[in-house]
Design an enzyme around this catalytic site. Sequence first.
Site, PDB file in Angstrom:
ATOM      1  N   ASP A   1      44.691  40.584  41.517  1.00 37.95           N
ATOM      2  CA  ASP A   1      45.981  41.226  41.226  1.00 37.95           C
ATOM      3  C   ASP A   1      47.002  40.271  40.603  1.00 37.95           C
ATOM      4  O   ASP A   1      47.736  40.653  39.688  1.00 37.95           O
ATOM      5  CB  ASP A   1      46.567  41.850  42.502  1.00 37.95           C
ATOM      6  CG  ASP A   1      45.776  43.079  42.938  1.00 37.95           C
ATOM      7  OD1 ASP A   1      45.000  43.601  42.113  1.00 37.95           O
ATOM      8  OD2 ASP A   1      45.933  43.507  44.094  1.00 37.95           O
TER       9      ASP A   1
ATOM     10  N   CYS B   1      54.726  45.749  24.939  1.00 40.08           N
ATOM     11  CA  CYS B   1      53.440  46.154  24.361  1.00 40.08           C
ATOM     12  C   CYS B   1      52.346  45.245  24.903  1.00 40.08           C
ATOM     13  O   CYS B   1      52.576  44.066  25.160  1.00 40.08           O
ATOM     14  CB  CYS B   1      53.470  46.030  22.842  1.00 40.08           C
ATOM     15  SG  CYS B   1      54.623  47.143  22.070  1.00 40.08           S
TER      16      CYS B   1
ATOM     17  N   THR C   1      39.618  40.020  46.806  1.00 42.32           N
ATOM     18  CA  THR C   1      38.520  40.956  47.076  1.00 42.32           C
ATOM     19  C   THR C   1      37.177  40.256  47.161  1.00 42.32           C
ATOM     20  O   THR C   1      36.313  40.641  47.940  1.00 42.32           O
ATOM     21  CB  THR C   1      38.477  42.023  45.952  1.00 42.32           C
ATOM     22  OG1 THR C   1      39.654  42.806  46.052  1.00 42.32           O
ATOM     23  CG2 THR C   1      37.272  42.930  46.068  1.00 42.32           C
TER      24      THR C   1
HETATM   25  N1  ASP Z   1      44.169  42.984  46.217  1.00 42.60           N
HETATM   26  C1  ASP Z   1      43.134  42.081  45.778  1.00 42.60           C
HETATM   27  C2  ASP Z   1      43.790  40.739  45.502  1.00 42.60           C
HETATM   28  O1  ASP Z   1      44.364  40.572  44.466  1.00 42.60           O
HETATM   29  C3  ASP Z   1      42.465  42.629  44.574  1.00 42.60           C
HETATM   30  C4  ASP Z   1      41.321  41.801  44.016  1.00 42.60           C
HETATM   31  O2  ASP Z   1      41.100  40.688  44.391  1.00 42.60           O
HETATM   32  O3  ASP Z   1      40.638  42.342  43.125  1.00 42.60           O
HETATM   33  O4  ASP Z   1      43.745  39.888  46.339  1.00 42.60           O
END
Ligand code: ASP
Length: 496
Positions: free
Chosen positions: A106, A297, A26
């Site tokens: 992610d 957990c 992102t």
């Molecule tokens: N889908 C994106 C990724 O992991 C999410 C992010 O970067 O926050 O590349």
Amino acid sequence: MRRTGGDGKIMIGTRTRIFVLYTGGTIGMAPLEAGKPGSPLVPQPLDKLLEYVPGIGDSGIELGFGSFAEPLDSSNVGPQHWKAMARAIEEVYADYDGFVILHGTDTMAFTASALAFMCENLAKPVVLTGSQLPIFRPRTDARQNFVNAVYIAGWKAMDLPCIPEVVVVFADKVIRGCRARKVSSVAWAAFDSPNYPLLGNIGERIRIHTALLQPPPPVDQPFRVNFELCEEVMEIGLFPGLKGSQLAGVLGLENVRGVVLRTFGAGNAPDEPEFLRAIAEALNGPEPKTMVNVTQCQEGMVEMGLYAASSALLERGVISGLDMTPEAALTKLMWTLGNQQGARIADQIQVSQRGEQSENLFDVRFGPGGSGETARESIEVRQSPDPRFELTKLTRAVIRVTELGIAGADPGEAMVVRVFLNCPPTEGATVEDDAYCVAEFPMVWEGQPVQEACAIDLTKARNLMGPGLLALTVTAPAGRRVWFGGLYLALFAQAS
Ligand code: ASP
């Protein structure tokens, strides 16, 4: 992989050099169709991203850049990309003081863990960061995370301690990479370190907690990347209603050599026979698989043997993942299966390699003691613990015996089998009144061998154990004879 050594570099005073590798995520994404509401985010090239951090080099840090030819959403990042990242670092390792990897959030915890295991004798920081909102937005966490990562990697110019580890720097946290977990898809603080304190806090000032860091490698041990990863692994999360036949189906797959089993609570699983049979067949079949137990957990530790519901896993050969995150357990399993065989797999997984777990578990395997035909009044077995075991760090010791049988006993007869440590047995001695009697297995003989476990009093264990061979003597009740299929001493020690 594209690399630019000098572009955008600014050097003031101290010559601190860091290498930034952009892999996607992102942080560098923008809408596919600018201005169109709802247009999906797609990764942008590195040059575009850097336009949004003017002055990133104004800090006495010289920056070199590299980028994946095609930046990725981290959902598409896998072992071959971890290797590409590790190779990029390896190629320029000698020329830079620290490394920043811009990465999607992610799967960042998986990448951070994998790199932690792959990088051997790491003496410089490798900092992963990303962001919740793209850097192109006016309201974003991207610039702050990027700059903070550059500061941690550029420790020399910033007058900060060197962190000789793979870390995740995100929001106000510096987290050991193999302890990190993504805990929020919306909060700025997307990552946490559930089972280990933060390595640093970022606020008006950056504070690194040096006492918590891994020690740097000895100077004569050069940095190297271990690229051997076994990809024939799976993660299986238990859920109420999971059938043994379903589990057997997955475990029976040819290309599955190792499994991370995400169990309930402190490492518990159903003790339903079909379920346990599936595990026993996979672990003890002609091509034994490796199974590592971690908890579902968010926080806490697997303690196999604490409840009956986990003893069955232990008895079938499941390895303890202690308090490792599932991400660390999976990548450690890949790395271990890529590099070790036989009993060394358990030895490597149950011992901390990069600070990924709080305790080490050393299994001392004494082997069998006779059989029904060769049963004796007492049986002594000897074995040395792993040389990495330090008695001063001992936190728990548990003796476990499998297929414990008694010869000459009547069905229904109640009796006690006792174990002595580093001393011949004394007749009539008990755990209560004898310094060398360390375990008692009270049992009612039903004609079938049994499994038993008993924790040793810690003071006794510390007093009786020395640096060398350990001798355990298993004694039958008066007038009876004993044998066993396996005798084990589990030594839990604080990981340094
Ligand atoms: N889908 C994106 C990724 O992991 C999410 C992010 O970067 O926050 O590349």
